[in-house]
Design a protein around this motif. Structure first.
Motif, PDB file in Angstrom:
ATOM      1  N   ASN A 274       0.819  -1.203   0.000  1.00  0.00           N
ATOM      2  CA  ASN A 274       0.000   0.000   0.000  1.00  0.00           C
ATOM      3  C   ASN A 274       0.862   1.264   0.000  1.00  0.00           C
ATOM      4  OD1 ASN A 274      -2.820  -1.103   0.247  1.00  0.00           O
ATOM      5  ND2 ASN A 274      -1.816  -2.129   1.938  1.00  0.00           N
ATOM      6  N   ASP A 275       2.155   1.099  -0.149  1.00  0.00           N
ATOM      7  CA  ASP A 275       3.094   2.218  -0.212  1.00  0.00           C
ATOM      8  C   ASP A 275       3.453   2.458  -1.676  1.00  0.00           C
ATOM      9  OD1 ASP A 275       5.449   3.864  -0.202  1.00  0.00           O
ATOM     10  OD2 ASP A 275       5.892   3.194   1.832  1.00  0.00           O
ATOM     11  N   LYS A 276       3.309   3.690  -2.139  1.00  0.00           N
ATOM     12  CA  LYS A 276       3.553   4.003  -3.548  1.00  0.00           C
ATOM     13  C   LYS A 276       4.983   3.709  -3.979  1.00  0.00           C
ATOM     14  CE  LYS A 276      -0.056   7.409  -4.005  1.00  0.00           C
ATOM     15  NZ  LYS A 276      -0.416   8.783  -4.265  1.00  0.00           N
ATOM     16  N   ARG A 277       5.911   3.613  -3.038  1.00  0.00           N
ATOM     17  CA  ARG A 277       7.306   3.309  -3.386  1.00  0.00           C
ATOM     18  C   ARG A 277       7.529   1.822  -3.659  1.00  0.00           C
ATOM     19  NH1 ARG A 277      10.383   5.367   1.592  1.00  0.00           N
ATOM     20  NH2 ARG A 277       8.520   4.548   2.552  1.00  0.00           N
ATOM     21  N   SER A 278       6.569   0.991  -3.310  1.00  0.00           N
ATOM     22  CA  SER A 278       6.705  -0.446  -3.497  1.00  0.00           C
ATOM     23  C   SER A 278       6.543  -0.819  -4.967  1.00  0.00           C
ATOM     24  CB  SER A 278       5.639  -1.193  -2.689  1.00  0.00           C
ATOM     25  OG  SER A 278       5.601  -2.561  -3.045  1.00  0.00           O
ATOM     26  N   PRO A 279       7.379  -1.743  -5.475  1.00  0.00           N
ATOM     27  CA  PRO A 279       7.187  -2.202  -6.857  1.00  0.00           C
ATOM     28  C   PRO A 279       5.885  -2.997  -7.017  1.00  0.00           C
ATOM     29  CG  PRO A 279       8.938  -3.449  -5.784  1.00  0.00           C
ATOM     30  CD  PRO A 279       8.542  -2.355  -4.835  1.00  0.00           C
ATOM     31  N   ASN A 280       5.295  -3.441  -5.905  1.00  0.00           N
ATOM     32  CA  ASN A 280       4.048  -4.203  -5.925  1.00  0.00           C
ATOM     33  C   ASN A 280       2.850  -3.367  -5.479  1.00  0.00           C
ATOM     34  OD1 ASN A 280       5.322  -6.814  -6.537  1.00  0.00           O
ATOM     35  ND2 ASN A 280       6.275  -6.519  -4.559  1.00  0.00           N
ATOM     36  N   TYR A 281       2.967  -2.064  -5.520  1.00  0.00           N
ATOM     37  CA  TYR A 281       1.931  -1.140  -5.045  1.00  0.00           C
ATOM     38  C   TYR A 281       0.571  -1.448  -5.677  1.00  0.00           C
ATOM     39  CZ  TYR A 281      -0.683   3.230  -4.571  1.00  0.00           C
ATOM     40  OH  TYR A 281      -1.638   4.168  -4.315  1.00  0.00           O
ATOM     41  N   LYS A 282      -0.454  -1.472  -4.851  1.00  0.00           N
ATOM     42  CA  LYS A 282      -1.823  -1.714  -5.303  1.00  0.00           C
ATOM     43  C   LYS A 282      -2.640  -0.442  -5.058  1.00  0.00           C
ATOM     44  CE  LYS A 282      -1.066  -6.146  -5.875  1.00  0.00           C
ATOM     45  NZ  LYS A 282      -0.711  -6.627  -7.149  1.00  0.00           N
ATOM     46  N   PRO A 283      -2.851   0.387  -6.091  1.00  0.00           N
ATOM     47  CA  PRO A 283      -3.567   1.650  -5.895  1.00  0.00           C
ATOM     48  C   PRO A 283      -4.986   1.479  -5.355  1.00  0.00           C
ATOM     49  CG  PRO A 283      -3.146   1.257  -8.229  1.00  0.00           C
ATOM     50  CD  PRO A 283      -2.460   0.169  -7.465  1.00  0.00           C
ATOM     51  N   GLU A 284      -5.594   0.323  -5.626  1.00  0.00           N
ATOM     52  CA  GLU A 284      -6.951   0.085  -5.133  1.00  0.00           C
ATOM     53  C   GLU A 284      -6.943  -0.347  -3.665  1.00  0.00           C
ATOM     54  OE1 GLU A 284      -5.317  -3.761  -6.667  1.00  0.00           O
ATOM     55  OE2 GLU A 284      -5.360  -1.723  -7.408  1.00  0.00           O
ATOM     56  N   GLY A 285      -5.773  -0.536  -3.100  1.00  0.00           N
ATOM     57  CA  GLY A 285      -5.642  -0.973  -1.708  1.00  0.00           C
ATOM     58  C   GLY A 285      -5.455  -2.475  -1.635  1.00  0.00           C
ATOM     59  N   TYR A 286      -4.679  -2.910  -0.670  1.00  0.00           N
ATOM     60  CA  TYR A 286      -4.419  -4.334  -0.510  1.00  0.00           C
ATOM     61  C   TYR A 286      -4.515  -4.669   0.976  1.00  0.00           C
ATOM     62  CZ  TYR A 286      -2.225  -8.889  -0.983  1.00  0.00           C
ATOM     63  OH  TYR A 286      -1.984 -10.238  -0.958  1.00  0.00           O
ATOM     64  N   ASN A 287      -5.530  -5.441   1.335  1.00  0.00           N
ATOM     65  CA  ASN A 287      -5.730  -5.812   2.734  1.00  0.00           C
ATOM     66  C   ASN A 287      -6.561  -7.090   2.822  1.00  0.00           C
ATOM     67  OD1 ASN A 287      -5.650  -5.713   5.481  1.00  0.00           O
ATOM     68  ND2 ASN A 287      -6.970  -3.930   5.715  1.00  0.00           N
ATOM     69  N   PRO A 288      -6.012  -8.229   2.385  1.00  0.00           N
ATOM     70  CA  PRO A 288      -6.797  -9.458   2.355  1.00  0.00           C
ATOM     71  C   PRO A 288      -7.175 -10.003   3.730  1.00  0.00           C
ATOM     72  CG  PRO A 288      -4.529  -9.891   1.764  1.00  0.00           C
ATOM     73  CD  PRO A 288      -4.670  -8.415   1.870  1.00  0.00           C
ATOM     74  N   ILE A 289      -6.524  -9.540   4.793  1.00  0.00           N
ATOM     75  CA  ILE A 289      -6.873 -10.047   6.127  1.00  0.00           C
ATOM     76  C   ILE A 289      -7.923  -9.170   6.815  1.00  0.00           C
ATOM     77  CG2 ILE A 289      -4.650 -11.194   6.429  1.00  0.00           C
ATOM     78  CD1 ILE A 289      -3.818  -8.915   8.305  1.00  0.00           C
ATOM     79  N   GLU A 290      -8.443  -8.181   6.097  1.00  0.00           N
ATOM     80  CA  GLU A 290      -9.447  -7.288   6.686  1.00  0.00           C
ATOM     81  C   GLU A 290     -10.655  -8.093   7.154  1.00  0.00           C
ATOM     82  OE1 GLU A 290     -12.348  -3.593   5.394  1.00  0.00           O
ATOM     83  OE2 GLU A 290     -10.656  -4.098   4.109  1.00  0.00           O
ATOM     84  N   GLY A 291     -11.140  -7.769   8.340  1.00  0.00           N
ATOM     85  CA  GLY A 291     -12.333  -8.423   8.870  1.00  0.00           C
ATOM     86  C   GLY A 291     -12.130  -8.887  10.298  1.00  0.00           C
ATOM     87  N   GLU A 292     -13.108  -9.636  10.771  1.00  0.00           N
ATOM     88  CA  GLU A 292     -13.094 -10.165  12.131  1.00  0.00           C
ATOM     89  C   GLU A 292     -12.757 -11.652  12.072  1.00  0.00           C
ATOM     90  OE1 GLU A 292     -17.036  -9.210  13.439  1.00  0.00           O
ATOM     91  OE2 GLU A 292     -16.479  -7.146  13.908  1.00  0.00           O
ATOM     92  N   TRP A 293     -11.785 -12.054  12.859  1.00  0.00           N
ATOM     93  CA  TRP A 293     -11.303 -13.430  12.864  1.00  0.00           C
ATOM     94  C   TRP A 293     -11.423 -13.998  14.275  1.00  0.00           C
ATOM     95  CZ3 TRP A 293      -9.880 -15.626   8.261  1.00  0.00           C
ATOM     96  CH2 TRP A 293      -9.656 -14.750   7.197  1.00  0.00           C
ATOM     97  N   LEU A 294     -12.143 -15.114  14.410  1.00  0.00           N
ATOM     98  CA  LEU A 294     -12.331 -15.776  15.702  1.00  0.00           C
ATOM     99  C   LEU A 294     -11.286 -16.867  15.873  1.00  0.00           C
ATOM    100  CD1 LEU A 294     -16.192 -16.141  15.410  1.00  0.00           C
ATOM    101  CD2 LEU A 294     -14.969 -14.471  16.795  1.00  0.00           C
ATOM    102  N   GLU A 295     -10.846 -17.043  17.118  1.00  0.00           N
ATOM    103  CA  GLU A 295      -9.833 -18.072  17.362  1.00  0.00           C
ATOM    104  C   GLU A 295     -10.376 -19.448  17.005  1.00  0.00           C
ATOM    105  OE1 GLU A 295      -8.739 -18.750  21.457  1.00  0.00           O
ATOM    106  OE2 GLU A 295     -10.750 -18.267  22.114  1.00  0.00           O
ATOM    107  N   LEU A 296      -9.526 -20.284  16.480  1.00  0.00           N
ATOM    108  CA  LEU A 296      -9.912 -21.634  16.089  1.00  0.00           C
ATOM    109  C   LEU A 296      -9.556 -22.574  17.232  1.00  0.00           C
ATOM    110  CD1 LEU A 296     -10.991 -23.336  13.713  1.00  0.00           C
ATOM    111  CD2 LEU A 296      -8.640 -23.672  13.016  1.00  0.00           C
TER     112      LEU A 296
END
Length: 142
Positions: free
Chosen positions: A36-58
């Protein structure tokens, strides 16, 4: 004439040394490849956050611990009270993320992996050879 020669020589050397300087904007290099940093060669302008959400312990049939990763890249945790309701979330700080790991404010780098098992998403976090697993499910208010 010698003075003119030395003045021109000095001016030429000064200009030559200046023009050999760096063209960088003095931005420090990335210590962590935050997608999510513009200096990154893998920058994702649309945002990158695949772990977003609520996670309950297993593990336990009735989880008592939940991790929350929000769209503002804040990491929170929440525990269940004795009456079965979730307490107010507490912050663990912010994080940066890429496709394999995320880095917390305190500079801990945690590996992450998401899989699907039995129709539920599972988040596996690994830090210093310790593994914790969570699953994603809509939060149920009691």
């Amino acid at each position: 004439m010698k003075k003119l020669f030395y003045i021109l020589l000095f001016a030429t050397l000064t200009f030559g040394a200046y023009s050999c300087g760096s063209d960088d904007d003095n931005e420090p290099p990335l210590e962590f490849d935050d997608w999510n940093d513009k200096r990154s060669p893998n920058y994702k302008p649309e945002g990158y956050n695949p772990i977003e959400g609520e996670w309950l312990e297993l593990g336990p049939p009735n989880p008592i611990f939940m991790r929350i990763y929000n769209k503002d890249f804040k990491e929170l945790y929440c525990t269940k009270s004795d009456n079965g309701k979730w307490n107010e979330p507490r912050t663990l700080g912010t994080y940066k993320i890429n496709d394999k790991e995320f880095k917390q404010d305190d500079n801990y780098v945690i590996k992450w992996n998401i899989t699907v098992k039995d129709g539920r998403k599972r988040l596996t976090l690994t830090f210093m050879d310790n593994t914790i697993r969570y699953y994603k499910e809509k939060r149920k208010e009691d």
